[in-house]
Write an enzyme that holds these catalytic residues in place. Structure first.
Site, PDB file in Angstrom:
ATOM      1  N   LYS A 200       0.699  -1.027   0.459  1.00  0.00           N
ATOM      2  CA  LYS A 200      -0.576  -0.133   0.080  1.00  0.00           C
ATOM      3  C   LYS A 200       1.148   1.119  -0.166  1.00  0.00           C
ATOM      4  O   LYS A 200       2.124   1.837   0.222  1.00  0.00           O
ATOM      5  CB  LYS A 200      -1.160  -0.419   1.118  1.00  0.00           C
ATOM      6  CG  LYS A 200      -0.378   0.005   2.593  1.00  0.00           C
ATOM      7  CD  LYS A 200      -1.023   0.226   3.659  1.00  0.00           C
ATOM      8  CE  LYS A 200      -0.220  -0.615   4.743  1.00  0.00           C
ATOM      9  NZ  LYS A 200      -1.494  -0.394   6.316  1.00  0.00           N
TER      10      LYS A 200
ATOM     11  N   TYR B 234      15.507  31.792   2.644  1.00  0.00           N
ATOM     12  CA  TYR B 234      14.222  32.322   2.957  1.00  0.00           C
ATOM     13  C   TYR B 234      14.332  32.758   4.526  1.00  0.00           C
ATOM     14  O   TYR B 234      14.633  32.073   5.415  1.00  0.00           O
ATOM     15  CB  TYR B 234      12.970  30.867   2.217  1.00  0.00           C
ATOM     16  CG  TYR B 234      12.607  31.103   1.547  1.00  0.00           C
ATOM     17  CD1 TYR B 234      11.909  32.432   0.260  1.00  0.00           C
ATOM     18  CD2 TYR B 234      12.182  29.937   0.806  1.00  0.00           C
ATOM     19  CE1 TYR B 234      11.688  32.273  -0.588  1.00  0.00           C
ATOM     20  CE2 TYR B 234      11.528  30.140  -0.653  1.00  0.00           C
ATOM     21  CZ  TYR B 234      11.889  31.187  -0.994  1.00  0.00           C
ATOM     22  OH  TYR B 234      11.249  31.319  -2.394  1.00  0.00           O
TER      23      TYR B 234
END
Length: 821
Positions: free
Chosen positions: A492, A716
């Site tokens: 999965k 940033y």
């Protein structure tokens, strides 16, 4: 090609022949999935820790295999009409004995290679430097084990005049068996290290074991600077009469290395050989490659090869692709690149991998001339054509004058080109779409040009998946299981970030019993990729019930609504019996029927006309937490009680399972009928065992190196501060790729060119920066985000999370590249 009768096989393995006929044996097999031609193959039913070859005899007989070497006969021997059985004490020993007999039929020189590292590279480089002087047979890939060596030696034939085989061991007493099979005239001992040291008393014992390979050799080549090797050789009574040919950086050897000068891409090595100055330049600068190259150089000097020829071949030592590589190709293709050599043995291995690519109906082989085979051309390409036909290749593209001249050997859609350049010129007219493409070419054809052209173009950050490591992990867990215990492998969430059909293909090939997915669309994708094994959907949704039935996906039934709705859907779909899997909630408090609901559940299951319960299971909440073991055992006890009640009421066999990966390791006594293997497949252990291997390497490259002045800021928010004059590297991996911002500002670190370097500043969407001050790092260098050098568990700990989250968080825009030996 070898030819023996079944009577020969029985005689030379000291076996007893049952039913013997005059069958000719041309091929030996140990893997039921890799049968080349059934009618002339002898299958050796080897009993291993995890597999027993006897279990596959009936299926092989139905496919046409008629010759079996067994340690026990089938219960109903009379039912195997026209089959021959040779009963021996051990099928593995018989394989080795028969290969040793075959080896004794040839008197041309054999070179045997052993050591802790470098065996395969040295072997391939020997082939490269000597292929114009000899017709060489060699081990395919790294076939150096107890089964790999006899299968390699079986390739010997009259068309060759030199053999090169490698031998590896992991336990005492193994080399004595390999020695009898290889019997090398010339030996090369590459080095000694810590690999498999846990199985030996000390380093001296391991050296002695490896030296057994050379007890009947005439010449032994080695480096005197490996003190343990030199010491044990000098002390060995069995080696005292051998011609010892050595090299050293410290003098007093046959080849005295006087200088090693590394450049940016090449290394110049100068030395003295028997009082004569010698020099080579090799296209490598790392220590391991230099050592491997000197071994090859010394062999050529010993054989008397012309110095100019030596210099030419050493300057062109190829990159040895140790593993077959799979990646996404253009137009939804899968590209399999195995183009570092081309011979019949490696072609068989590559074609077998091509056959596993069930996600594509169409399979294309791009094949160059097979060089230096020692075979008559017509005979060679007839045999290649037979392999292509038997492996159900749909299209052949042949490149080279020899294969083009023998085009009429091939009966399938085909096209031929005299050179790689001619093919590249015509590439735009080729229609490659939704197919598996195998590249198999000799080095001189430069198939890397084709690979680059057919590869899907994506950015430089990628996730490498080692499929051999995954198989190793699967086999580790199998070794814990009792006989007959089934395995459901969880794939999965994009197989925990590792890919979908690529992983499922491997698990199907390895005969896992079930696959588990989270949602129906994951199962549909696997079905459309050619996965035929049972698939369980763990989170079925009502709107997907119809498609689940269409694609034979088996639902988890976890409440009465799902039970009723799915039962109704099956009733309306023709009324055939349909498998379901019932989930019990024993304390996880997630999906599943509560204990108080079980009596009602039993009544409703009995009323369902077409639903058949294939398994009953539950999920452990804390199987990896030792301080929660009391709770885990209470879950197990409750599950046993409830599942007993359900199976007794249903009156037919039902599979029971509760253990996940951690549970398999920590609670092996509660395997019941099946276990569910998830994160353990991907290398994460609950008990920190060394048997598991990392399968994933998240990597990128340095795109820019720049100087940052003291006092400047980086990234940033100006969060990165240069407290000194710094040098930084920009790496094109960011949070959009799955690199968490929690690793910003020195929390995380990468591994580049031997250095651990910290992240500096905030991680951006598509890139980040690292501090490489005082490090020898340049643009284009490889960057490891996590892998063997930086375990994913380290990142998880720093982020305050678990490896699951990191694996599943790797963005699908990150290219997955799959490797397999």
């Amino acid at each position: 090609m070898p030819e023996y009768t079944i009577t020969d096989l029985a005689r030379h393995t000291s076996g007893k022949l049952y039913r013997g006929s005059g069958t000719v044996i041309r091929h030996l097999a140990i893997d039921s999935r890799k049968i080349f031609t059934a009618e002339d193959t002898a299958f050796f039913a080897i009993e291993g820790e995890r597999h027993d070859g006897h279990d596959y005899i009936s299926g092989l007989w139905e496919k046409g295999v008629k010759n079996f070497v067994v340690s026990r006969l089938p219960d109903k021997l009379e039912e195997y009409s026209n089959a021959n059985f040779v009963r021996v004490y051990s099928a593995l020993s018989a394989l080795q004995q028969f290969a040793a007999y075959h080896r004794n039929q040839y008197d041309y020189p054999v070179i045997g290679i052993t050591g802790s590292n470098g065996k395969t590279i040295v072997k391939e480089w020997i082939h490269h430097v000597l292929e114009d002087h000899y017709k060489i047979v060699r081990s395919p890939k790294s076939y150096n084990s107890q089964v790999g060596v006899p299968l390699s030696v079986w390739s010997m034939g009259n068309e060759y005049n030199l053999a090169v085989f490698e031998a590896g061991i992991s336990h005492p007493n193994e080399m004595s068996r390999l020695k009898n099979i290889i019997r090398p005239e010339i030996g090369i001992f590459t080095n000694i290290g810590e690999a498999h040291q846990e199985n030996f008393r000390d380093l001296s014992q391991k050296v002695d074991e490896k030296l057994q390979l050379f007890e009947e050799s005439e010449v032994l080549i080695y480096c005197k600077d490996h003190e343990q090797i030199h010491k044990r050789i000098r002390e060995s009574d069995q080696l005292k009469d051998k011609q010892l040919v050595s090299w050293s950086l410290e003098g007093c050897s046959d080849l005295n290395i006087e200088s090693i000068n590394r450049g940016n891409t090449h290394t110049t090595i100068e030395g003295e050989y028997h009082e004569h100055e010698v020099k080579v330049v090799i296209p490598y600068i790392d220590r391991g490659s230099i050592e491997n190259a000197i071994h090859v150089w010394l062999l050529m000097l010993h054989l008397g090869i012309d110095e100019k020829w030596i210099q030419q071949k050493m300057a062109d030592l190829p990159v040895v692709a140790m593993r077959l590589e799979m990646k996404k190709g253009i137009n939804h293709c899968t590209l399999i690149n195995d183009s570092y050599n081309s011979d019949l043995g490696s072609l068989d291995i590559a074609l077998n991998t091509l056959n596993q690519q069930n996600q594509h109906r169409k399979k294309t082989l791009i094949l160059s001339d097979i060089l230096q085979s020692g075979r008559e051309e017509r005979e060679l390409y007839n045999e290649v054509a037979d392999r292509v036909h038997r492996n159900k290749v749909d299209r052949l593209i042949g490149i080279g004058e020899a294969i083009s001249a023998n085009r009429d050997c091939f009966e399938l859609p085909k096209s031929f080109y005299s050179s790689t350049e001619q093919f590249m010129s015509a590439l735009s007219g080729q229609n490659f779409r939704n197919e598996a493409i195998l590249l198999k070419g000799s080095r001189k054809f430069y198939f890397e040009k084709i690979s680059h052209a057919l590869e899907e173009k994506m950015h430089q950050t990628l996730l490498e998946i080692d499929l051999d490591a995954m198989v190793n992990n699967l086999n580790y867990f199998r070794s814990i299981l009792k006989d007959g215990t089934r395995i459901m492998a969880m794939v999965k969430a994009f197989s925990y970030g590792s890919g979908t059909y690529e992983i499922a293909n491997v698990l199907q090939y390895q005969r896992v019993d079930y696959l588990g997915v989270a949602f129906a669309d994951e199962g549909v994708m696997l079905r459309e990729a050619g996965i035929t094994m049972p698939i369980v959907v763990m989170n079925p949704e009502e709107e997907s019930f119809g498609v689940m039935i269409d694609y034979d996906l088996e639902p988890e039934i976890y409440n009465f609504r799902v039970l009723g709705k799915f039962g109704e859907m099956v009733d309306n779909s023709g009324g055939k019996e349909y498998p379901v899997h019932v989930k019990l909630d024993t304390g996880m408090n997630r999906l599943g029927f509560k204990p108080r609901e079980v009596d009602t559940l039993i009544g409703q299951l009995i009323k369902q006309h077409y639903l058949k319960v294939h398994s009953v299971f539950s999920h452990l909440a804390a199987s990896n937490e030792s301080d929660q073991d009391k709770f885990t055992r209470s879950q197990i006890n409750l599950f046993e009680s409830l599942s007993d009640k359900i199976t007794m009421a249903l009156g037919y066999p039902v599979i029971r399972h509760i253990l996940n990966s951690a549970g398999i390791e920590r609670f092996p006594g509660y395997q019941y009928d099946m276990v569910r293997l998830g994160i353990g497949l991907y290398g994460i252990s609950a008990v920190d065992r060394n048997q598991l291997r990392n399968i994933s390497t998240f990597k990128s490259t340095v795109t820019q190196v720049k100087e940052v002045a003291e006092g400047s800021t980086i990234g940033y928010g100006r969060k990165g501060k240069a407290d000194r004059n710094m040098q930084i590297a920009v790496v094109p991996v960011g949070y959009a790729d799955g690199l968490s911002r929690a690793l910003s500002n020195g929390v995380g670190r990468f591994y580049i060119n031997g250095y651990y370097v910290p992240v500096v500043g905030d991680i951006c969407m598509d890139m980040c920066m690292v501090d490489i001050t005082n490090c020898d790092i340049k643009e284009g260098d490889e960057v490891i985000v996590f892998g063997d050098q930086i375990p994913v568990t380290e990142l998880a700990e720093k982020m305050g999370t678990i490896p699951y989250e990191i694996f599943t968080g790797i963005s699908e825009r990150v290219k997955r590249v799959y490797y397999q030996e």
